[in-house]
Motif scaffolding. Structure first.
Motif, PDB file in Angstrom:
ATOM      1  N   ILE A   1      15.627 -71.071  34.678  1.00 18.76           N
ATOM      2  CA  ILE A   1      14.757 -69.901  34.590  1.00 18.76           C
ATOM      3  C   ILE A   1      15.618 -68.700  34.232  1.00 18.76           C
ATOM      4  O   ILE A   1      16.614 -68.423  34.891  1.00 18.76           O
ATOM      5  CB  ILE A   1      14.033 -69.619  35.920  1.00 18.76           C
ATOM      6  CG1 ILE A   1      13.276 -70.857  36.411  1.00 18.76           C
ATOM      7  CG2 ILE A   1      13.089 -68.433  35.761  1.00 18.76           C
ATOM      8  CD1 ILE A   1      12.682 -70.684  37.796  1.00 18.76           C
ATOM      9  N   SER A   2      15.238 -67.985  33.179  1.00 11.88           N
ATOM     10  CA  SER A   2      15.923 -66.756  32.796  1.00 11.88           C
ATOM     11  C   SER A   2      14.939 -65.597  32.867  1.00 11.88           C
ATOM     12  O   SER A   2      13.752 -65.757  32.578  1.00 11.88           O
ATOM     13  CB  SER A   2      16.504 -66.872  31.382  1.00 11.88           C
ATOM     14  OG  SER A   2      17.568 -67.807  31.358  1.00 11.88           O
ATOM     15  N   MET A   3      15.456 -64.421  33.237  1.00 14.16           N
ATOM     16  CA  MET A   3      14.609 -63.237  33.404  1.00 14.16           C
ATOM     17  C   MET A   3      15.062 -62.102  32.499  1.00 14.16           C
ATOM     18  O   MET A   3      16.236 -62.002  32.138  1.00 14.16           O
ATOM     19  CB  MET A   3      14.677 -62.735  34.850  1.00 14.16           C
ATOM     20  CG  MET A   3      14.192 -63.718  35.887  1.00 14.16           C
ATOM     21  SD  MET A   3      14.092 -62.937  37.540  1.00 14.16           S
ATOM     22  CE  MET A   3      15.840 -62.630  37.868  1.00 14.16           C
ATOM     23  N   GLY A   4      14.107 -61.236  32.154  1.00 23.07           N
ATOM     24  CA  GLY A   4      14.417 -60.023  31.412  1.00 23.07           C
ATOM     25  C   GLY A   4      13.412 -58.944  31.732  1.00 23.07           C
ATOM     26  O   GLY A   4      12.286 -59.230  32.172  1.00 23.07           O
TER      27      GLY A   4
ATOM     28  N   SER B   1      17.097 -64.410  22.923  1.00 26.86           N
ATOM     29  CA  SER B   1      18.004 -65.262  22.151  1.00 26.86           C
ATOM     30  C   SER B   1      17.744 -66.711  22.542  1.00 26.86           C
ATOM     31  O   SER B   1      17.549 -67.019  23.725  1.00 26.86           O
ATOM     32  CB  SER B   1      19.454 -64.876  22.459  1.00 26.86           C
ATOM     33  OG  SER B   1      20.365 -65.842  21.964  1.00 26.86           O
ATOM     34  N   TYR B   2      17.751 -67.609  21.564  1.00 25.44           N
ATOM     35  CA  TYR B   2      17.500 -69.018  21.857  1.00 25.44           C
ATOM     36  C   TYR B   2      18.073 -69.895  20.745  1.00 25.44           C
ATOM     37  O   TYR B   2      18.435 -69.411  19.676  1.00 25.44           O
ATOM     38  CB  TYR B   2      16.003 -69.293  22.010  1.00 25.44           C
ATOM     39  CG  TYR B   2      15.155 -68.918  20.814  1.00 25.44           C
ATOM     40  CD1 TYR B   2      14.748 -69.868  19.876  1.00 25.44           C
ATOM     41  CD2 TYR B   2      14.721 -67.602  20.624  1.00 25.44           C
ATOM     42  CE1 TYR B   2      13.954 -69.528  18.783  1.00 25.44           C
ATOM     43  CE2 TYR B   2      13.924 -67.255  19.545  1.00 25.44           C
ATOM     44  CZ  TYR B   2      13.546 -68.216  18.625  1.00 25.44           C
ATOM     45  OH  TYR B   2      12.771 -67.876  17.555  1.00 25.44           O
ATOM     46  N   ARG B   3      18.155 -71.195  21.043  1.00 28.19           N
ATOM     47  CA  ARG B   3      18.611 -72.154  20.039  1.00 28.19           C
ATOM     48  C   ARG B   3      17.442 -72.961  19.510  1.00 28.19           C
ATOM     49  O   ARG B   3      16.593 -73.427  20.277  1.00 28.19           O
ATOM     50  CB  ARG B   3      19.654 -73.123  20.627  1.00 28.19           C
ATOM     51  CG  ARG B   3      20.278 -74.047  19.570  1.00 28.19           C
ATOM     52  CD  ARG B   3      21.174 -75.100  20.187  1.00 28.19           C
ATOM     53  NE  ARG B   3      20.417 -76.116  20.913  1.00 28.19           N
ATOM     54  CZ  ARG B   3      20.978 -77.063  21.661  1.00 28.19           C
ATOM     55  NH1 ARG B   3      22.290 -77.103  21.795  1.00 28.19           N
ATOM     56  NH2 ARG B   3      20.225 -77.949  22.295  1.00 28.19           N
ATOM     57  N   VAL B   4      17.425 -73.129  18.209  1.00 25.31           N
ATOM     58  CA  VAL B   4      16.491 -74.013  17.526  1.00 25.31           C
ATOM     59  C   VAL B   4      17.245 -75.286  17.175  1.00 25.31           C
ATOM     60  O   VAL B   4      18.306 -75.228  16.548  1.00 25.31           O
ATOM     61  CB  VAL B   4      15.945 -73.368  16.239  1.00 25.31           C
ATOM     62  CG1 VAL B   4      15.022 -74.331  15.508  1.00 25.31           C
ATOM     63  CG2 VAL B   4      15.241 -72.056  16.548  1.00 25.31           C
TER      64      VAL B   4
ATOM     65  N   GLN C   1      17.883 -66.484  26.593  1.00 18.79           N
ATOM     66  CA  GLN C   1      18.658 -65.368  27.130  1.00 18.79           C
ATOM     67  C   GLN C   1      17.972 -64.068  26.719  1.00 18.79           C
ATOM     68  O   GLN C   1      17.826 -63.786  25.531  1.00 18.79           O
ATOM     69  CB  GLN C   1      20.106 -65.384  26.615  1.00 18.79           C
ATOM     70  CG  GLN C   1      20.898 -66.590  27.075  1.00 18.79           C
ATOM     71  CD  GLN C   1      22.393 -66.427  26.821  1.00 18.79           C
ATOM     72  OE1 GLN C   1      22.859 -65.380  26.395  1.00 18.79           O
ATOM     73  NE2 GLN C   1      23.138 -67.468  27.092  1.00 18.79           N
ATOM     74  N   PHE C   2      17.550 -63.285  27.709  1.00 22.83           N
ATOM     75  CA  PHE C   2      16.937 -61.996  27.437  1.00 22.83           C
ATOM     76  C   PHE C   2      18.004 -60.908  27.395  1.00 22.83           C
ATOM     77  O   PHE C   2      18.929 -60.896  28.208  1.00 22.83           O
ATOM     78  CB  PHE C   2      15.919 -61.628  28.519  1.00 22.83           C
ATOM     79  CG  PHE C   2      14.652 -62.432  28.488  1.00 22.83           C
ATOM     80  CD1 PHE C   2      13.721 -62.242  27.482  1.00 22.83           C
ATOM     81  CD2 PHE C   2      14.383 -63.363  29.492  1.00 22.83           C
ATOM     82  CE1 PHE C   2      12.524 -62.966  27.469  1.00 22.83           C
ATOM     83  CE2 PHE C   2      13.199 -64.087  29.488  1.00 22.83           C
ATOM     84  CZ  PHE C   2      12.267 -63.888  28.463  1.00 22.83           C
ATOM     85  N   VAL C   3      17.859 -59.973  26.463  1.00 19.04           N
ATOM     86  CA  VAL C   3      18.758 -58.821  26.389  1.00 19.04           C
ATOM     87  C   VAL C   3      17.934 -57.603  25.996  1.00 19.04           C
ATOM     88  O   VAL C   3      17.079 -57.673  25.104  1.00 19.04           O
ATOM     89  CB  VAL C   3      19.913 -59.074  25.396  1.00 19.04           C
ATOM     90  CG1 VAL C   3      19.404 -59.376  23.999  1.00 19.04           C
ATOM     91  CG2 VAL C   3      20.887 -57.913  25.381  1.00 19.04           C
ATOM     92  N   SER C   4      18.171 -56.479  26.685  1.00 17.38           N
ATOM     93  CA  SER C   4      17.437 -55.247  26.405  1.00 17.38           C
ATOM     94  C   SER C   4      18.167 -54.424  25.359  1.00 17.38           C
ATOM     95  O   SER C   4      19.391 -54.233  25.449  1.00 17.38           O
ATOM     96  CB  SER C   4      17.284 -54.419  27.684  1.00 17.38           C
ATOM     97  OG  SER C   4      16.488 -55.086  28.633  1.00 17.38           O
ATOM     98  N   THR C   5      17.432 -53.913  24.387  1.00 15.89           N
ATOM     99  CA  THR C   5      18.031 -53.040  23.384  1.00 15.89           C
ATOM    100  C   THR C   5      18.190 -51.638  23.973  1.00 15.89           C
ATOM    101  O   THR C   5      17.546 -51.282  24.971  1.00 15.89           O
ATOM    102  CB  THR C   5      17.165 -52.952  22.119  1.00 15.89           C
ATOM    103  OG1 THR C   5      15.980 -52.188  22.434  1.00 15.89           O
ATOM    104  CG2 THR C   5      16.770 -54.337  21.614  1.00 15.89           C
ATOM    105  N   PRO C   6      19.031 -50.821  23.374  1.00 19.33           N
ATOM    106  CA  PRO C   6      19.197 -49.447  23.883  1.00 19.33           C
ATOM    107  C   PRO C   6      17.895 -48.657  23.917  1.00 19.33           C
ATOM    108  O   PRO C   6      17.743 -47.749  24.744  1.00 19.33           O
ATOM    109  CB  PRO C   6      20.205 -48.839  22.906  1.00 19.33           C
ATOM    110  CG  PRO C   6      21.004 -50.005  22.412  1.00 19.33           C
ATOM    111  CD  PRO C   6      20.015 -51.131  22.317  1.00 19.33           C
ATOM    112  N   GLU C   7      16.933 -48.990  23.039  1.00 16.07           N
ATOM    113  CA  GLU C   7      15.657 -48.278  23.015  1.00 16.07           C
ATOM    114  C   GLU C   7      14.673 -48.787  24.062  1.00 16.07           C
ATOM    115  O   GLU C   7      13.595 -48.213  24.221  1.00 16.07           O
ATOM    116  CB  GLU C   7      14.998 -48.412  21.636  1.00 16.07           C
ATOM    117  CG  GLU C   7      15.832 -47.879  20.492  1.00 16.07           C
ATOM    118  CD  GLU C   7      16.897 -48.848  20.016  1.00 16.07           C
ATOM    119  OE1 GLU C   7      17.813 -48.403  19.297  1.00 16.07           O
ATOM    120  OE2 GLU C   7      16.822 -50.043  20.370  1.00 16.07           O
ATOM    121  N   GLY C   8      15.024 -49.877  24.748  1.00 16.85           N
ATOM    122  CA  GLY C   8      14.137 -50.414  25.766  1.00 16.85           C
ATOM    123  C   GLY C   8      13.308 -51.592  25.329  1.00 16.85           C
ATOM    124  O   GLY C   8      12.499 -52.104  26.113  1.00 16.85           O
TER     125      GLY C   8
END
Length: 473
Positions: free
Chosen positions: A113-116, A190-193, A178-185
């Motif tokens: 489980i991944s959170m963002g 990110s994921y693998r296909v 994998q969740f990542v927040s941009t500077p703008e919010g």
């Protein structure tokens, strides 16, 4: 194949230490730890060993533990396979938990489980239960993360589990959310296909209203040749994907080849080389260390093994180099990573990566210096495990390596990160092996939270805990 760029200082310790940034840096404290307490998330969390790891504690989770607006959040599976989200006020010893309506499908440690958090609308997002197949996605109501003290923590705050991103289908072969927040919010995923040895990295983006697929940005094609043989398919395994304070997106990686013919013997890992790319336009285009564009997301021109200037530490596939370790950026935006493998002094051919890494594996700290060169230092502590190490930096840019079993070593920024020493030996944790950290908390209150699961055997559930350490104020 184009020439690959070698690490500027291939031998350890051959580069000069970076200059101090003035009296403020010289006066800054070195690394330290102060044990602040331990809390139990679940006294009976699900336990099974798969791919040498645990589903509640796997290195590519981003994040299983995160902090936002004075509250800390954790995600895991219970003994009865329910996906659970917990939260607590920072510093509290008890967690409030809710079930989000999904149960783990398989005994596969990839199905984490991944959170963002999407700051544009204050939602918590969960992505879970996928290994080269479908996935489950859950999001909270808007504003839940913005007003935690004013909104009750109940299952009604979360929407129904979905097999798409609000109707947006990504791929039938999904892994490594994998969740990542941009500077703008905005929030990116990110994921693998694809599958191991033949997969591509991709990005999707949430703007506070809807999800959009940005596309794939790494290639699986091209020919890689070692002294033993060649391979024409692979995937790029990320050590992470992170924005620095100035908005640059960084990613270290290793390549894994599909064809075992590139190795000296079976039983090892086909992983080779540590590479690095960055993006200054929110993941739309990717550049190598020299600043040359090497890929454009969502086009046929993606980052490939044959591109020049990608490799910052060259290593052949004979040393059981581990994929998906850890990375961080310092206060000046310089990238750092932890990598690990069996050094050549223990032999030039690993034949069983678990046994050989456990017996002789070592972790290394790779970082860009103030002069723009790359430097690598061995952390003088045996892994005693096949598993991975986490990396964090404190507010003074001191580096901390959280090794298997929860052991913690650190190096000072003042030394150029060369004075690695053990600060905590893991005593009392009884951690299974690989542990996770809250990457978001350190900047908020200077505390290092380490998520670990107590070792067990077979499928006997065990305690899942968080131990907190105070870092230099």
């Amino acid at each position: 194949m184009k020439r690959r760029t070698l690490l500027a200082t291939a031998l350890l310790g051959t580069a000069a230490a970076p200059a101090l940034a003035g009296t403020a840096r010289a006066a800054a404290p070195g690394p330290s730890l102060t044990r602040a307490g331990t809390s139990t998330l679940d006294s009976q969390a699900i336990f099974f060993v798969s791919y040498d790891g645990l589903v509640n504690n796997n290195s590519f989770q981003k994040n299983a533990l995160l902090t936002h607006r004075g509250y800390q959040y954790a995600a895991w599976y219970t003994a009865d396979r329910n996906a659970v989200i917990g939260r607590r006020v920072l510093g509290a010893s008890t967690w409030s938990t809710v079930k989000v309506g999904h149960t783990l499908r398989y005994d596969d440690s990839h199905n984490v489980i991944s959170m963002g958090v999407s700051r544009t609308d204050g939602r918590l997002h969960l992505h879970m239960d996928s290994h080269s197949d479908g996935f489950t996605y859950v999001k909270s109501v808007a504003g839940l993360m913005d007003n935690p003290a004013g909104l009750t923590w109940t299952a009604s705050r979360f929407g129904a589990p979905q097999s798409t991103l609000d109707g947006l289908a990504l791929t039938s072969q999904f892994t490594y959310p994998q969740f990542v927040s941009t500077p703008e919010g905005k929030l990116q995923l990110s994921y693998r296909v694809g599958v191991s040895g033949n997969g591509r990295n991709a990005l999707a983006e949430y703007n506070g209203t809807s999800w959009t697929v940005l596309g794939e940005w790494s290639a699986s094609t091209g020919t890689y040749s070692s002294e033993h043989g060649s391979s024409t398919a692979r995937n790029m395994y990320l050590h992470g994907i992170d924005y620095d304070r100035d908005g640059r997106l960084h990613s270290f990686f290793t390549w894994r080849e599909q064809n075992n013919a590139v190795m000296c013997a079976g039983g090892g890992l086909t992983n080779h080389d540590t590479g690095y790319v960055y993006s200054d336009d929110r993941g739309r285009t990717w550049r190598n260390d020299a600043g040359t564009v090497v890929g454009t997301t969502g086009t046929s021109n993606t980052v490939a093994v044959t591109d020049g200037g990608l490799v910052i530490d060259a290593l052949d596939p004979d040393h059981s180099l581990m994929n998906q370790e850890s990375q961080a950026t310092d206060s000046a935006g310089r990238p750092h990573a932890i990598i690990s493998y069996v050094p050549g002094r223990f032999g030039q051919c690993t034949t069983n990566y678990v046994a050989d890494r456990t017996a002789n594996g070592r972790a290394f700290h790779v970082r860009r210096t103030a002069t723009g060169t790359w430097r690598k230092t061995e952390i003088p502590l045996a892994l005693n495990s096949s598993q991975r190490t986490r990396l964090v930096l404190d507010r003074y840019d001191n580096a901390y390596a959280i090794l298997p079993f929860g052991r913690i070593a650190a190096a000072s920024a003042a030394s150029g990160h060369t004075d690695w020493t053990t600060l905590f030996d893991g005593a009392g944790l009884d951690a299974f092996g690989e542990v996770l950290v809250d990457e978001t908390r350190i900047a908020q209150d200077g505390v290092l939270s380490v998520l670990h699961q107590v070792r067990s055997s077979g499928t006997t559930p065990s305690a899942l805990r968080v131990v907190d350490f105070g870092l230099p104020a």
